[in-house]
Design an enzyme around this catalytic site. Structure first.
Site, short mmCIF file in Angstrom:
data_model
loop_
_atom_site.label_atom_id
_atom_site.label_comp_id
_atom_site.label_asym_id
_atom_site.label_seq_id
_atom_site.Cartn_x
_atom_site.Cartn_y
_atom_site.Cartn_z
N HIS A 1 -5.09 -5.80 6.54
CA HIS A 1 -6.36 -5.99 7.26
C HIS A 1 -7.33 -6.80 6.39
O HIS A 1 -8.02 -7.70 6.87
CB HIS A 1 -7.00 -4.65 7.59
CG HIS A 1 -6.36 -3.90 8.72
ND1 HIS A 1 -6.22 -4.41 9.98
CD2 HIS A 1 -5.83 -2.64 8.78
CE1 HIS A 1 -5.64 -3.51 10.77
NE2 HIS A 1 -5.39 -2.42 10.07
N GLU B 1 -3.93 -1.43 4.54
CA GLU B 1 -5.32 -1.88 4.55
C GLU B 1 -5.45 -3.27 3.90
O GLU B 1 -6.30 -4.06 4.30
CB GLU B 1 -6.24 -0.86 3.87
CG GLU B 1 -6.24 0.54 4.51
CD GLU B 1 -6.51 0.56 6.01
OE1 GLU B 1 -7.21 -0.35 6.53
OE2 GLU B 1 -6.00 1.49 6.69
#
Ligand SMILES: [Zn+2]
Length: 497
Positions: free
Chosen positions: A263, A260
């Site tokens: 991202h 994550e």
């Protein structure tokens, strides 16, 4: 550019931001009884966004701006990106949007029930309905005879079946024998998660340290807990990551956080002058996923990374890891084995799970596979690609939420992410000759800065494959990914791949 148009762009971004906040909250802190109220609030906000987007005045302003010859390159890109999004929305009749939303709700419900009972037949009529509506939607978007292209365009702008299929098929044919060889060549590994305990506080502290080291700005974002980790937020300066902690196994938290963060760094890396415009976005899901996979797999599962971090991990879990050395740990996090569930798959078998889904959903959208034959077609491919047969539909065709939600065209973006990640990582190694040395000393900022300059800061200015080609000299290819797998897993297993 026209100030009215700039103002409307900002309004659309603001609405997206508030929708992002309400969605993030829904998955993290929302009190149990507030579910229906939140669903209603989100539906209202999405309705407002849609209204503002399809507004004929916006259509006129965009058409007018497109004829202006004095616009900067960025302004032209803004007009192009917003026009594309608006055109797609305008083409789908309101009645179809409503029918799809209702069918998705029923389908999701039936999918959950079918999973509980391990019976595909309960889900089948609802899947048929969602499929038919998505075919109609594809026709409304418009295409050159390949409906799947119109759906793929929603996740991976510019990509087409004719471009994608040969790459995914060639990759599949290389991976099948590689998986078979690795399955028989790997050494036996100890069980690190049998009865060992990894306290939540220590896991949390370790993931926060990783976020800091990787250069995720915690004053422009945060991390929280959720069942399914995701990246959301409201703005490039308010990026919300989540991770998942399991006290019997630290790997979900470690790798969710690194994934994550990949991202999140993308979202934080958009250029400030694009923040209130349609350019503060990735040009495709595949390119977004390339950033998470690059950090998670090419960095986070590499030997240099753990040379630095393993002593710290061991210090965080002195009891659980007392008898585990770095070689063993590195072997465990890179163990390759055919398995039924995609989200648990290692990085070698993973793309075979995607190949199977892509091939089947392409047949489904083409109406070339009767639905009652879908579970058997799934199992046959699992046997052929991975040498295993799912014991029931829940561990087979019913495992993913995507089809229940009508998301056809999404799956291939995962493999595109893996392929782009390997090509970008190769380019980064050429540009940063001591990259491995940096990583082995826990210096992750040189790589983050390189990605920021070459990928993140460009936002939605150029299509994904064009961006990759500008950086690497070639577009979509499986060559870098396969070379990476052969090097890494050849060394780990001691056999030539
Ligand atoms: Zn991801």
């Amino acid at each position: 550019m026209d100030t009215w148009l700039l103002h409307r762009m900002r309004e659309l971004r603001d609405l997206q931001g508030v929708i992002g906040l309400a969605t993030w909250d829904q998955e993290t802190y929302l009190p149990a009884k507030a579910g229906p109220a939140r669903a209603s609030q989100l539906s209202t906000l999405r309705g407002l966004y849609h209204e503002r987007l399809v507004d004929p005045r916006l259509g006129d302003a965009l058409a007018q701006a497109a004829t202006q010859t004095d616009l900067s390159e960025d302004a032209r890109a803004m007009v192009r990106v917003l026009t594309r999004e608006r055109d797609r929305q305008v083409r789908v009749p309101g009645a179809l949007v409503k029918a799809l939303a209702e069918a998705q709700g029923r389908s999701l419900h039936a999918w959950r029930e079918a999973r509980t009972q391990k019976r595909f037949s309960l889900f089948q009529p609802h899947l048929a309905c969602v499929l038919e509506l998505r075919r109609e939607q594809a026709d409304a978007y418009g295409h050159d005879g390949e409906r799947y292209d119109a759906l793929l365009e929603g996740y991976e702008p510019g990509m087409r079946v004719a471009r994608l299929t040969p790459v995914l098929t060639a990759l599949r044919e290389q991976l099948i024998p590689m998986v078979a060889t690795l399955a028989s060549a790997q050494r036996a590994l100890p069980a690190l998660f049998d009865g060992r305990r990894y306290p939540q506080d220590a896991q949390w502290a370790f993931t926060m340290r990783l976020l800091k080291d990787v250069g995720f700005d915690l004053e422009a974002g945060r991390q929280d807990l959720s069942i399914h980790p995701f990246t959301g937020g409201t703005h490039a300066l308010d990026v919300r990551l989540t991770t998942h902690v399991d006290e019997s196994n630290p790997l979900p938290a470690l790798f969710s956080t690194i994934h994550e963060a990949g991202h999140g760094l993308y979202e934080q890396g958009f250029s400030p002058e694009h923040h209130a415009t349609p350019l503060a976005a990735a040009p495709s899901m595949g390119l977004h996923e390339s950033q998470s996979r690059l950090w998670e797999n090419l960095v986070g599962r590499s030997r240099p990374f753990w040379e630095h971090y393993y002593p710290h991990l061991r210090a965080a879990f002195p009891e659980a890891l007392a008898d585990v050395d770095v070689d063993t740990f590195h072997g465990v996090i890179n163990h390759v084995a055919p398995s039924f569930i995609r989200i648990d798959a290692d990085e070698v078998t993973y793309n075979l799970h995607i190949a199977l889904r892509y091939e089947l959903e392409l047949l489904l959208i083409r109406d070339a596979l009767p639905l009652d034959e879908l579970p058997a077609a799934w199992n046959e491919r699992m046997r052929h690609y991975l040498g295993i047969t799912p014991p029931d539909d829940t561990r087979g065709v019913l495992q993913d939420i995507h089809w229940a939600w009508g998301e056809f065209g999404y799956f291939p973006t995962y493999t595109l992410g893996n392929l782009y990640a390997a090509s970008l990582h190769r380019a980064a190694r050429r540009a940063l000759p001591d990259l491995e040395g940096h990583v082995s000393r826990g210096e992750l900022l040189p790589l983050r800065d390189w990605l920021r300059t070459h990928v993140h800061a460009h936002g939605f200015r150029t299509p994904a494959e064009e961006r990759v080609r500008d950086i690497t000299g070639q577009g979509l290819t499986d060559a870098d990914f396969l070379a990476y797998l052969r090097d890494k897993y050849g060394a780990l297993s001691g056999v030539a791949l």
